[in-house]
Design a protein around this motif. Sequence first.
Motif, PDB file in Angstrom:
ATOM      1  N   VAL A  87       0.845  -1.199   0.000  1.00 17.57           N
ATOM      2  CA  VAL A  87       0.000   0.000   0.000  1.00 17.57           C
ATOM      3  C   VAL A  87       0.874   1.240   0.000  1.00 17.57           C
ATOM      4  N   SER A  88       0.299   2.343  -0.434  1.00 21.55           N
ATOM      5  CA  SER A  88       1.033   3.602  -0.475  1.00 21.55           C
ATOM      6  C   SER A  88       1.252   4.127   0.939  1.00 21.55           C
ATOM      7  N   SER A  89       2.238   5.000   1.079  1.00 21.53           N
ATOM      8  CA  SER A  89       2.508   5.585   2.388  1.00 21.53           C
ATOM      9  C   SER A  89       1.336   6.439   2.860  1.00 21.53           C
ATOM     10  N   GLY A  90       0.607   7.059   1.905  1.00 23.51           N
ATOM     11  CA  GLY A  90      -0.542   7.871   2.290  1.00 23.51           C
ATOM     12  C   GLY A  90      -1.651   7.043   2.897  1.00 23.51           C
ATOM     13  N   LEU A  91      -1.959   5.906   2.288  1.00 29.32           N
ATOM     14  CA  LEU A  91      -2.988   5.032   2.832  1.00 29.32           C
ATOM     15  C   LEU A  91      -2.538   4.425   4.153  1.00 29.32           C
ATOM     16  N   ALA A  92      -1.271   4.067   4.233  1.00 28.63           N
ATOM     17  CA  ALA A  92      -0.745   3.539   5.494  1.00 28.63           C
ATOM     18  C   ALA A  92      -0.887   4.575   6.599  1.00 28.63           C
ATOM     19  N   HIS A 146      -6.589  -7.854  -3.016  1.00 29.55           N
ATOM     20  CA  HIS A 146      -6.485  -8.791  -1.905  1.00 29.55           C
ATOM     21  C   HIS A 146      -5.236  -8.510  -1.068  1.00 29.55           C
ATOM     22  N   ARG A 147      -4.102  -8.316  -1.729  1.00 28.63           N
ATOM     23  CA  ARG A 147      -2.852  -8.067  -1.027  1.00 28.63           C
ATOM     24  C   ARG A 147      -2.913  -6.760  -0.252  1.00 28.63           C
ATOM     25  N   ALA A 151      -2.706  -6.084   3.878  1.00 28.41           N
ATOM     26  CA  ALA A 151      -1.721  -5.133   4.382  1.00 28.41           C
ATOM     27  C   ALA A 151      -2.388  -4.066   5.239  1.00 28.41           C
ATOM     28  N   SER A 152      -3.559  -3.614   4.798  1.00 27.22           N
ATOM     29  CA  SER A 152      -4.297  -2.600   5.556  1.00 27.22           C
ATOM     30  C   SER A 152      -4.759  -3.137   6.900  1.00 27.22           C
ATOM     31  N   ILE A 153      -5.249  -4.375   6.905  1.00 27.77           N
ATOM     32  CA  ILE A 153      -5.687  -4.992   8.164  1.00 27.77           C
ATOM     33  C   ILE A 153      -4.510  -5.165   9.116  1.00 27.77           C
ATOM     34  N   SER A 154      -3.361  -5.550   8.575  1.00 31.36           N
ATOM     35  CA  SER A 154      -2.180  -5.738   9.426  1.00 31.36           C
ATOM     36  C   SER A 154      -1.769  -4.429  10.096  1.00 31.36           C
ATOM     37  N   LEU A 155      -1.975  -3.306   9.418  1.00 33.08           N
ATOM     38  CA  LEU A 155      -1.625  -2.013   9.996  1.00 33.08           C
ATOM     39  C   LEU A 155      -2.513  -1.677  11.198  1.00 33.08           C
ATOM     40  N   ILE A 156      -3.748  -2.138  11.173  1.00 40.98           N
ATOM     41  CA  ILE A 156      -4.638  -1.914  12.320  1.00 40.98           C
ATOM     42  C   ILE A 156      -4.078  -2.615  13.556  1.00 40.98           C
TER      43      ILE A 156
END
Length: 306
Positions: A87-92, A146-147, A151-156
């Motif tokens: 994911v992009s740094s902005g979304l992260a 999917h990937r 990645a987004s869920i892992s950041l939570i």
Amino acid sequence: MVIFAFGLVYLFWGSTYLAIDIAVQTIPPALMCGVRFSIAGVVMLAVCAASGRRVLYSPRQIALSAVVGLLLLMGGNLTLSYAELAVSSGLAALILAITPLWFLVLDSLLLGDHHISGRGKSGLVLGILGLFVLVWPQLQSGTLGHRELWASISLIFGSFSWALGSVLSKRWQSGMDIFSATGWQVVAAGAGNFIFAFFAGDLSRVHWTVRGISATMYLVVCGSWIGYTAYIWLLEHVPTSKVSTYAYVNPVVAVFLGWLILHERVDRFILAGSAIVVFSVVLVTGAKVKEKTEAEEMPAVETAGD
């Protein structure tokens, strides 16, 4: 000193988004984090010993520091490093904006010695709104695969781990010198990341390049030695709800560094989002944090007439 420490965290941690993105392109995340934190931690402890600070402590004290380091720098930082591959740094940054909310919840549950005013809570909510405006064009134009979703869920979960480690760092004040304790935290994170990298097969997939090594060394100096030390110092002197404002400022710094170094476009959404973020930080850092009195902590007692 508090203002200076905030400035170090805001500036240097904001720049680490860019450095991490560059480093993980050629060095697998766990191996990169292992190298980064091992070098940083060993040097931190060596400097502490050379300056006359106490370095050796009881196994229990070192173990507590190690747990904090693993929660912060594996659960939090390693997760971010892996996520930036997808994911992009902005979304992260948008996802990590929930970190201050975790701070408020865990601060109350695990510490329970203070509460932030309504003005401060309004600032936290406003900060999330600002980050949403900041990355809105990117969210509007793309879809999550999917990937990217995982990645987004892992950041939570990573943000929760970071907040938990930060709150426990304040709670487990075991009498260790703050800089020595920080050194042990970073050393533990380096060892943990190296173990993870070994089992993940990172050593067979690494490509050592000048660009990747330079980015990693920048993370050692500016991310770990300067930024992380300032962060741990702030946790000892400032309520965690205020320290957590770094989660709002860092994405703004990252966006503008991307514009300056990578010539990324800065539009009206980025300008508006940045303005909202800065205002939210003013609200949170300027809000009064009230200490709970003994009467507030005591449960209410019903009388016969109630």
